[in-house]
Design an enzyme around this catalytic site. Structure first.
Site, PDB file in Angstrom:
ATOM      1  N   ILE A   1      65.050 -44.911  32.610  1.00  0.00           N
ATOM      2  CA  ILE A   1      66.044 -44.094  33.128  1.00  0.00           C
ATOM      3  C   ILE A   1      67.157 -43.940  31.995  1.00  0.00           C
ATOM      4  O   ILE A   1      67.685 -44.921  31.572  1.00  0.00           O
ATOM      5  CB  ILE A   1      66.689 -44.905  34.394  1.00  0.00           C
ATOM      6  CG1 ILE A   1      65.641 -45.194  35.481  1.00  0.00           C
ATOM      7  CG2 ILE A   1      67.954 -44.220  34.912  1.00  0.00           C
ATOM      8  CD1 ILE A   1      65.027 -43.976  36.444  1.00  0.00           C
ATOM      9  N   ASP A   2      67.453 -42.626  31.715  1.00  0.00           N
ATOM     10  CA  ASP A   2      68.461 -42.312  30.662  1.00  0.00           C
ATOM     11  C   ASP A   2      69.679 -42.134  31.421  1.00  0.00           C
ATOM     12  O   ASP A   2      69.619 -41.882  32.677  1.00  0.00           O
ATOM     13  CB  ASP A   2      67.829 -41.277  29.811  1.00  0.00           C
ATOM     14  CG  ASP A   2      67.493 -40.053  30.389  1.00  0.00           C
ATOM     15  OD1 ASP A   2      68.085 -39.745  31.500  1.00  0.00           O
ATOM     16  OD2 ASP A   2      66.808 -39.187  29.862  1.00  0.00           O
ATOM     17  N   SER A   3      70.689 -41.582  30.676  1.00  0.00           N
ATOM     18  CA  SER A   3      71.968 -41.165  31.221  1.00  0.00           C
ATOM     19  C   SER A   3      72.016 -40.160  32.246  1.00  0.00           C
ATOM     20  O   SER A   3      72.666 -40.140  33.129  1.00  0.00           O
ATOM     21  CB  SER A   3      73.047 -40.974  30.296  1.00  0.00           C
ATOM     22  OG  SER A   3      72.519 -40.027  29.298  1.00  0.00           O
TER      23      SER A   3
END
Length: 75
Positions: free
Chosen positions: A36-38
């Site tokens: 999960i990235d920003s």
């Protein structure tokens, strides 16, 4: 809303987004380790707001699933 309900909602959304098994998501799982990235985090929060029928204004850094659960329960 209980801690388990919030955790389950988060774990379900992460599993959908990353195609991992919901059982792999733990309280101490780091979002970056789950893929999960920003940008994913923003979408995750929007989906979570709909699912939990609440508003989440994240004003601090959240690293783990447990951190997010605590943040939501304490808001």
């Amino acid at each position: 809303m209980t801690e388990n309900e919030v955790f389950d909602a988060i774990a379900e959304l992460i599993a959908e987004r990353t195609d991992c098994d919901k059982a792999e998501v733990k309280s101490d799982s780091k979002f970056k380790d789950l893929g999960i990235d920003s940008l994913d985090t923003v979408e995750l929060l929007m989906n979570l707001e709909d699912k939990l029928d609440t508003t989440i204004e994240l004003n601090q850094k959240i690293d783990t699933v447990g951190d997010l659960v605590t943040f939501i329960l304490n808001k």
